[in-house]
Design an enzyme around this catalytic site. Sequence first.
Site, PDB file in Angstrom:
ATOM      1  CB  SER A 196      -0.878   0.045   1.248  1.00 27.03           C
ATOM      2  OG  SER A 196      -1.724  -1.054   1.297  1.00 27.03           O
ATOM      3  CG  HIS A 246      -2.780  -1.109  -3.761  1.00 25.67           C
ATOM      4  ND1 HIS A 246      -3.437   0.071  -3.506  1.00 25.67           N
ATOM      5  CD2 HIS A 246      -2.608  -1.708  -2.563  1.00 25.67           C
ATOM      6  CE1 HIS A 246      -3.649   0.172  -2.203  1.00 25.67           C
ATOM      7  NE2 HIS A 246      -3.151  -0.886  -1.613  1.00 25.67           N
ATOM      8  CD  GLU A 255      -4.581   2.789  -6.191  1.00 27.96           C
ATOM      9  OE1 GLU A 255      -4.927   3.967  -6.200  1.00 27.96           O
ATOM     10  OE2 GLU A 255      -4.005   2.266  -5.222  1.00 27.96           O
ATOM     11  CG  ASN A 271      -4.127   3.999   0.633  1.00 30.28           C
ATOM     12  OD1 ASN A 271      -5.300   3.985   0.976  1.00 30.28           O
ATOM     13  ND2 ASN A 271      -3.391   2.905   0.588  1.00 30.28           N
TER      14      ASN A 271
HETATM   15  P1  NAD Z   1      -1.856  -9.844   6.977  1.00 31.72           P
HETATM   16  O1  NAD Z   1      -0.998  -9.659   8.169  1.00 31.72           O
HETATM   17  O2  NAD Z   1      -3.306 -10.099   7.141  1.00 31.72           O
HETATM   18  O3  NAD Z   1      -1.270 -11.087   6.124  1.00 31.72           O
HETATM   19  C1  NAD Z   1       0.095 -11.274   5.868  1.00 31.72           C
HETATM   20  C2  NAD Z   1       0.311 -12.772   5.678  1.00 31.72           C
HETATM   21  O4  NAD Z   1       1.642 -12.963   5.218  1.00 31.72           O
HETATM   22  C3  NAD Z   1       0.155 -13.565   6.965  1.00 31.72           C
HETATM   23  O5  NAD Z   1      -0.774 -14.615   6.738  1.00 31.72           O
HETATM   24  C4  NAD Z   1       1.562 -14.086   7.254  1.00 31.72           C
HETATM   25  O6  NAD Z   1       1.569 -15.387   7.847  1.00 31.72           O
HETATM   26  C5  NAD Z   1       2.147 -14.125   5.872  1.00 31.72           C
HETATM   27  N1  NAD Z   1       3.604 -14.039   5.837  1.00 31.72           N
HETATM   28  C6  NAD Z   1       4.422 -13.295   6.616  1.00 31.72           C
HETATM   29  N2  NAD Z   1       5.697 -13.458   6.240  1.00 31.72           N
HETATM   30  C7  NAD Z   1       5.682 -14.333   5.207  1.00 31.72           C
HETATM   31  C8  NAD Z   1       6.697 -14.905   4.402  1.00 31.72           C
HETATM   32  N3  NAD Z   1       7.958 -14.567   4.577  1.00 31.72           N
HETATM   33  N4  NAD Z   1       6.332 -15.776   3.425  1.00 31.72           N
HETATM   34  C9  NAD Z   1       5.036 -16.098   3.228  1.00 31.72           C
HETATM   35  N5  NAD Z   1       4.031 -15.578   3.964  1.00 31.72           N
HETATM   36  C10 NAD Z   1       4.358 -14.704   4.940  1.00 31.72           C
HETATM   37  O7  NAD Z   1      -1.573  -8.583   6.062  1.00 31.72           O
HETATM   38  P2  NAD Z   1      -2.544  -7.946   4.945  1.00 31.72           P
HETATM   39  O8  NAD Z   1      -3.442  -6.960   5.583  1.00 31.72           O
HETATM   40  O9  NAD Z   1      -3.114  -9.020   4.109  1.00 31.72           O
HETATM   41  O10 NAD Z   1      -1.488  -7.071   4.114  1.00 31.72           O
HETATM   42  C11 NAD Z   1      -0.604  -7.677   3.200  1.00 31.72           C
HETATM   43  C12 NAD Z   1      -0.095  -6.636   2.237  1.00 31.72           C
HETATM   44  O11 NAD Z   1      -1.202  -6.057   1.535  1.00 31.72           O
HETATM   45  C13 NAD Z   1       0.646  -5.475   2.871  1.00 31.72           C
HETATM   46  O12 NAD Z   1       1.675  -5.079   2.014  1.00 31.72           O
HETATM   47  C14 NAD Z   1      -0.421  -4.399   2.958  1.00 31.72           C
HETATM   48  O13 NAD Z   1       0.130  -3.099   2.946  1.00 31.72           O
HETATM   49  C15 NAD Z   1      -1.192  -4.657   1.692  1.00 31.72           C
HETATM   50  N6  NAD Z   1      -2.595  -4.193   1.691  1.00 31.72           N
HETATM   51  C16 NAD Z   1      -3.392  -4.356   2.771  1.00 31.72           C
HETATM   52  C17 NAD Z   1      -4.718  -3.936   2.712  1.00 31.72           C
HETATM   53  C18 NAD Z   1      -5.650  -4.127   3.878  1.00 31.72           C
HETATM   54  O14 NAD Z   1      -6.703  -3.484   3.908  1.00 31.72           O
HETATM   55  N7  NAD Z   1      -5.345  -4.994   4.822  1.00 31.72           N
HETATM   56  C19 NAD Z   1      -5.219  -3.358   1.538  1.00 31.72           C
HETATM   57  C20 NAD Z   1      -4.382  -3.240   0.426  1.00 31.72           C
HETATM   58  C21 NAD Z   1      -3.069  -3.655   0.518  1.00 31.72           C
END
Ligand code: NAD
Length: 470
Positions: free
Chosen positions: A119, A140, A152, A190
């Site tokens: 993000s 994204h 995006e 964002n």
């Molecule tokens: P999250 O914490 O829910 O999920 C992350 C997952 O990655 C976890 O299940 C974890 O076990 C796994 N993980 C951690 N290290 C790892 C590795 N080395 N190899 C494989 N898996 C691994 O996080 P999220 O909210 O899903 O966010 C993930 C990404 O998406 C971030 O970059 C975030 O900025 C982006 N994002 C989040 C949102 C949101 O609303 N949550 C929206 C858009 C983008």
Amino acid sequence: MVLEMVGVVGLGTMGAGIAEVFARAGIRVCGVEADEVALARGRAHLERSTGRALDKGKLTAAEREEILARVTLTTSRADLRDADLVIEAIPERMDLKVELFGELDRICKPSTILATNTSSLSVTALAAATGRPGRLVGMHFFNPAPVMGLVEVVGTVVTDPGVVDEVAGLAVRLGKSPVTVGDGAGFVVNRLLLPYLNHAVTLLDHGVAARDDIDHAMKLGVGLPMGPFQLLDLIGLDTAYEIMNVLFDESRSDRHVPSPLLRSYVAAGLLGRKSGRGFYGEAGDGPQDKAPARTVRVVGSPELADRLDTAGFKESDDPDVVLQVGGSLPLSGNTVRVRLSGQVAELAVSVLTTQEAALGAHGLLKIAGYTPVPCKDRAGLVIEALLFSHLNDAVRMYESGYAAIDDIDAAMRLGCGYVTGPFELIESIGLATVRDGLRALHAERLTPSSAPAPLLDQLVTAGLTRFPRP
Ligand code: NAD
């Protein structure tokens, strides 16, 4: 783009949803997690989400089985060697993502496109950390990925020609609407949304209006799907604060200074829904009824006068409260300036206004069928201060060449659920009205970012009522 198999690394909130999106589009997915426990969580996430779709009648049992059968789950990154595209959705940490992409670069075939769902981190820095910077882009998705229509697609200065178009074409195949942008902090959504939310926190911090009143103003007065504090609690105050920091680091703009109040909430561990308490807490914060003033004089709105008349309030020459809608009577202790926007009535309380008049006006407006939003008598009150600054950011974004008008409008409609995009909104309010409102804000604040965007000013000066579109 030949797409036999897609890898998704990290099956948390976003990754599990992204895997589901690909599988629903008939594409084989290999989902990779850090360990067996996380893998089981990812599987449960997928089963729950598709189970909900089945319950709602959006999928048949057979379709659901097919979708789940298309997803293979593993803890071994080596299983991604034949993937045509790998998208990562691991936690928002540069070190983790750099390490991951370094390894994916070694494992995957040379033609594989690598994509990040980050993000706020620099896609360029991630690309530069691999041996294939030309084939790493941002993809994204929005939360929840199976539902939200926007993607995006972020290209960098080193992206190979054609790769962004390929990924955007893929997003269309997934049933999404892609918006292609350059690598700027926060991308479109964002970068526009968070400064507006942060601004709402600043108004709260400065005592301009209360949390619920600001939320009512933006939801009921502007028609946004949620109030800013409701949305902040949903996004997570830590995430919001982090994105503000990234924006500020890049821009050094006064507009992007993270609110100290937001920082305090984060420091206190009040992160929003994820921690059970954020701007909204466990304690009931219900509205309080105020007794209406007994006698009133309405200036500037025959409609409001009629509504109060119908409700039994007779106009008086020596009233308890003067409700001044527009115009500029000399202020006095019993005058409350009122601005009506849809069903919202902003009630501007000046240093002279007595408490009695302020409460009496509140009661009257409520009886007249409006949602009163008491606020300090500042330029733009709540709605224009927040909305016009937000719209101004969109004009500045377009003016900087970062994204096209129609893309910005589409991104905000699809990514934030706005009924109309910022440019459509400026055109419906009137370019001159927005420009003049911004001038008033700037005259009071004198901050560089509050000045009307030069393009807006020029279009008004030229007598135009619409933005030029190709
Ligand atoms: P999250 O914490 O829910 O999920 C992350 C997952 O990655 C976890 O299940 C974890 O076990 C796994 N993980 C951690 N290290 C790892 C590795 N080395 N190899 C494989 N898996 C691994 O996080 P999220 O909210 O899903 O966010 C993930 C990404 O998406 C971030 O970059 C975030 O900025 C982006 N994002 C989040 C949102 C949101 O609303 N949550 C929206 C858009 C983008």
